[in-house]
Design an enzyme around this catalytic site. Structure first.
Site, PDB file in Angstrom:
ATOM      1  N   LYS A  12       0.797  -1.232   0.000  1.00 35.21           N
ATOM      2  CA  LYS A  12       0.000   0.000   0.000  1.00 35.21           C
ATOM      3  C   LYS A  12       0.834   1.289   0.000  1.00 35.21           C
ATOM      4  O   LYS A  12       0.398   2.344   0.455  1.00 35.21           O
ATOM      5  CB  LYS A  12      -0.988   0.033   1.177  1.00 35.21           C
ATOM      6  CG  LYS A  12      -1.822  -1.212   1.362  1.00 35.21           C
ATOM      7  CD  LYS A  12      -2.286  -1.851   0.079  1.00 35.21           C
ATOM      8  CE  LYS A  12      -3.359  -1.059  -0.655  1.00 35.21           C
ATOM      9  NZ  LYS A  12      -3.632  -1.724  -1.970  1.00 35.21           N
TER      10      LYS A  12
ATOM     11  N   GLY B 115       2.353   2.429  -2.895  1.00 32.45           N
ATOM     12  CA  GLY B 115       2.451   2.967  -4.254  1.00 32.45           C
ATOM     13  C   GLY B 115       3.115   2.008  -5.232  1.00 32.45           C
ATOM     14  O   GLY B 115       3.694   2.440  -6.235  1.00 32.45           O
ATOM     15  N   THR B 116       2.999   0.710  -4.967  1.00 28.62           N
ATOM     16  CA  THR B 116       3.600  -0.321  -5.829  1.00 28.62           C
ATOM     17  C   THR B 116       3.068  -0.232  -7.253  1.00 28.62           C
ATOM     18  O   THR B 116       3.836  -0.234  -8.221  1.00 28.62           O
ATOM     19  CB  THR B 116       3.257  -1.732  -5.281  1.00 28.62           C
ATOM     20  OG1 THR B 116       3.224  -1.690  -3.855  1.00 28.62           O
ATOM     21  CG2 THR B 116       4.253  -2.758  -5.762  1.00 28.62           C
TER      22      THR B 116
ATOM     23  N   THR C  39       8.591  -6.964  -5.297  1.00 29.52           N
ATOM     24  CA  THR C  39       8.541  -7.708  -4.048  1.00 29.52           C
ATOM     25  C   THR C  39       8.048  -6.831  -2.901  1.00 29.52           C
ATOM     26  O   THR C  39       8.258  -5.620  -2.900  1.00 29.52           O
ATOM     27  CB  THR C  39       9.923  -8.300  -3.679  1.00 29.52           C
ATOM     28  OG1 THR C  39       9.758  -9.203  -2.590  1.00 29.52           O
ATOM     29  CG2 THR C  39      10.924  -7.222  -3.276  1.00 29.52           C
ATOM     30  N   HIS C  40       7.379  -7.492  -1.943  1.00 29.22           N
ATOM     31  CA  HIS C  40       7.036  -6.843  -0.670  1.00 29.22           C
ATOM     32  C   HIS C  40       7.918  -7.396   0.452  1.00 29.22           C
ATOM     33  O   HIS C  40       7.695  -7.080   1.622  1.00 29.22           O
ATOM     34  CB  HIS C  40       5.576  -7.141  -0.294  1.00 29.22           C
ATOM     35  CG  HIS C  40       4.549  -6.386  -1.095  1.00 29.22           C
ATOM     36  ND1 HIS C  40       4.689  -5.064  -1.454  1.00 29.22           N
ATOM     37  CD2 HIS C  40       3.338  -6.774  -1.572  1.00 29.22           C
ATOM     38  CE1 HIS C  40       3.611  -4.688  -2.127  1.00 29.22           C
ATOM     39  NE2 HIS C  40       2.783  -5.708  -2.213  1.00 29.22           N
TER      40      HIS C  40
ATOM     41  N   SER D 102      -4.636   2.877   4.277  1.00 31.20           N
ATOM     42  CA  SER D 102      -4.789   2.223   2.980  1.00 31.20           C
ATOM     43  C   SER D 102      -4.836   0.700   3.134  1.00 31.20           C
ATOM     44  O   SER D 102      -5.638   0.019   2.495  1.00 31.20           O
ATOM     45  CB  SER D 102      -3.634   2.634   2.068  1.00 31.20           C
ATOM     46  OG  SER D 102      -3.778   2.060   0.795  1.00 31.20           O
TER      47      SER D 102
ATOM     48  N   PHE E 173      -3.362   9.659 -10.599  1.00 25.27           N
ATOM     49  CA  PHE E 173      -4.346   8.812  -9.927  1.00 25.27           C
ATOM     50  C   PHE E 173      -5.632   8.692 -10.757  1.00 25.27           C
ATOM     51  O   PHE E 173      -6.175   7.609 -10.937  1.00 25.27           O
ATOM     52  CB  PHE E 173      -4.658   9.367  -8.530  1.00 25.27           C
ATOM     53  CG  PHE E 173      -5.699   8.563  -7.795  1.00 25.27           C
ATOM     54  CD1 PHE E 173      -5.373   7.350  -7.209  1.00 25.27           C
ATOM     55  CD2 PHE E 173      -7.008   9.005  -7.709  1.00 25.27           C
ATOM     56  CE1 PHE E 173      -6.332   6.587  -6.546  1.00 25.27           C
ATOM     57  CE2 PHE E 173      -7.972   8.260  -7.041  1.00 25.27           C
ATOM     58  CZ  PHE E 173      -7.631   7.054  -6.457  1.00 25.27           C
ATOM     59  N   GLU E 174      -6.088   9.823 -11.282  1.00 30.23           N
ATOM     60  CA  GLU E 174      -7.350   9.854 -12.032  1.00 30.23           C
ATOM     61  C   GLU E 174      -7.278   8.938 -13.251  1.00 30.23           C
ATOM     62  O   GLU E 174      -8.204   8.173 -13.524  1.00 30.23           O
ATOM     63  CB  GLU E 174      -7.679  11.292 -12.460  1.00 30.23           C
ATOM     64  CG  GLU E 174      -8.063  12.225 -11.315  1.00 30.23           C
ATOM     65  CD  GLU E 174      -6.907  12.555 -10.358  1.00 30.23           C
ATOM     66  OE1 GLU E 174      -5.724  12.519 -10.798  1.00 30.23           O
ATOM     67  OE2 GLU E 174      -7.175  12.826  -9.162  1.00 30.23           O
TER      68      GLU E 174
ATOM     69  N   ARG F  82      -8.318   3.793  -4.394  1.00 33.44           N
ATOM     70  CA  ARG F  82      -9.221   4.297  -3.385  1.00 33.44           C
ATOM     71  C   ARG F  82      -9.258   5.825  -3.331  1.00 33.44           C
ATOM     72  O   ARG F  82     -10.256   6.451  -3.678  1.00 33.44           O
ATOM     73  CB  ARG F  82      -8.822   3.720  -2.014  1.00 33.44           C
ATOM     74  CG  ARG F  82      -9.878   3.812  -0.928  1.00 33.44           C
ATOM     75  CD  ARG F  82      -9.322   3.293   0.390  1.00 33.44           C
ATOM     76  NE  ARG F  82      -8.124   4.023   0.774  1.00 33.44           N
ATOM     77  CZ  ARG F  82      -8.121   5.109   1.547  1.00 33.44           C
ATOM     78  NH1 ARG F  82      -9.242   5.573   2.032  1.00 33.44           N
ATOM     79  NH2 ARG F  82      -6.981   5.720   1.844  1.00 33.44           N
ATOM     80  N   LYS F  83      -8.162   6.459  -2.893  1.00 34.29           N
ATOM     81  CA  LYS F  83      -8.126   7.921  -2.795  1.00 34.29           C
ATOM     82  C   LYS F  83      -6.866   8.510  -3.414  1.00 34.29           C
ATOM     83  O   LYS F  83      -6.888   9.562  -4.025  1.00 34.29           O
ATOM     84  CB  LYS F  83      -8.203   8.349  -1.325  1.00 34.29           C
ATOM     85  CG  LYS F  83      -9.610   8.564  -0.819  1.00 34.29           C
ATOM     86  CD  LYS F  83      -9.559   9.360   0.468  1.00 34.29           C
ATOM     87  CE  LYS F  83     -10.947   9.812   0.890  1.00 34.29           C
ATOM     88  NZ  LYS F  83     -10.908  10.475   2.209  1.00 34.29           N
ATOM     89  N   GLY F  84      -5.749   7.865  -3.154  1.00 29.97           N
ATOM     90  CA  GLY F  84      -4.487   8.312  -3.736  1.00 29.97           C
ATOM     91  C   GLY F  84      -4.029   9.674  -3.250  1.00 29.97           C
ATOM     92  O   GLY F  84      -3.527  10.489  -4.032  1.00 29.97           O
TER      93      GLY F  84
END
Ligand code: A3P
Length: 289
Positions: free
Chosen positions: A42, A44-45, A101-102, A132, A223-224, A251-253
């Site tokens: 969460k 910004g991947t 990767t996370h 997020s 984002f849009e 979601r919102k960004g």
């Protein structure tokens, strides 16, 4: 429906499908020209992936869409039988590869260090990240139910979420950044000045794109635009996995949405815990724009 439980590897909670595939992941063979996108979830991947894709494809959106359909920059730890695992997908990719990767540094397959790969880390401030992640866990049927916001607050600060503690993840990658070929970015900086940060990514990738293309990449990765783009908004993922009627993936960004979630008391408690956990670290975050 019933949600799957997490399982631990060396104290880090992970998805059971990842743990089942653990030896294949640890034995992953990185190549010297691999670029690895590294993030805590969460942070910004999907955003940085789209930026890298657009740079790779010289700002050609159609080529970019096609490349995503083909490869989707596999997470090396991704596994959901009977689908090919992230490791298998990566093996099938032509070089130079961009992978994701996370994983925290201590769990990364050792061949990434040995081959001196390029690492692109994106960090996001812990409060927005927590918000997020909370909404993501509500909608992601493959992760445990987050419970109430109050309950989730405790789960998050104690690091009992998938991929482990935010604090340890960010500290771990931050502390080694000067020893490897690493570009360390902040979500908030990309939000504030996308053109400047995208230029940094370009340089890091050894690309030189003209102003027109650069401006196009800035626009297409907003984002849009990404919320409307079926390649990035995850609308093709079945609702049995991601239920976007609960909360949309895009979601919102924004920076500072935590203010709509944290009570004054929670915020004070959080700041106290944060200071303790991040003591002695030089990393700094912008909490609002
Ligand atoms: P929010 O839930 O705060 O909206 P990841 O890709 O690592 O799962 O991160 C998801 C988060 O990044 C979500 O945050 C999502 O909205 C945000 N995001 C995705 N694309 C973005 C973009 N182009 N600009 C800003 N934020 C973006």
């Amino acid at each position: 429906g019933r949600r799957p439980q997490l399982r631990e590897v060396a104290g880090i909670p992970l998805q059971a499908t990842t743990v089942d595939n653990w030896s294949q992941i640890q034995n992953f063979e990185a190549k010297p020209d691999d670029l690895l996108i590294c993030t805590y979830p969460k942070s910004g991947t999907t955003w940085i992936q789209e930026i890298v894709d657009m740079i790779e494809q010289n700002g050609d959106m159609e080529k970019c869409q096609r490349a995503i359909i083909q490869h989707r920059h596999p997470f090396i730890e991704w596994a959901r039988p009977p689908h090919p695992s992230g490791v298998e997908k990566a093996r099938a990719m032509p070089s130079p590869r961009t992978l994701r990767t996370h994983l925290p540094t201590q769990l990364l397959p050792p061949s990434f260090w040995k081959n001196n790969c390029k690492f692109l880390y994106v960090a996001r401030n812990a409060k927005d990240c927590m918000v997020s992640y909370y909404h993501f866990q509500r909608m992601n049927q493959m992760l445990p139910d987050p419970g109430t916001w109050e309950e989730y607050f405790e789960t998050f600060v104690s690091g009992k979420v998938c991929w482990g503690s935010w604090y340890d993840h960010v500290k771990g990658w931050w502390e080694i950044k000067d020893r490897y070929q690493m570009l360390f970015l902040h979500y908030e900086d990309i939000k504030k000045d996308p053109k400047h940060e995208i230029q940094k990514v370009m340089q890091f990738m050894g690309r030189n794109l003209n102003e027109t293309i650069l401006d196009k990449i800035v626009q297409e990765t907003s984002f849009e635009k990404m919320k409307e783009n079926p390649m990035t908004n995850r609308s093709a993922v079945p609702t049995s996995i991601l239920d976007q009627s609960i909360s949309p993936f895009m979601r919102k960004g924004t920076v500072g949405d935590w203010k709509n979630h944290f009570t004054v008391a929670q915020n004070e408690r959080f700041d106290k815990i944060y200071r303790k956990k991040m003591e002695g670290t030089s990393i700094d975050f912008c909490m609002e724009l």
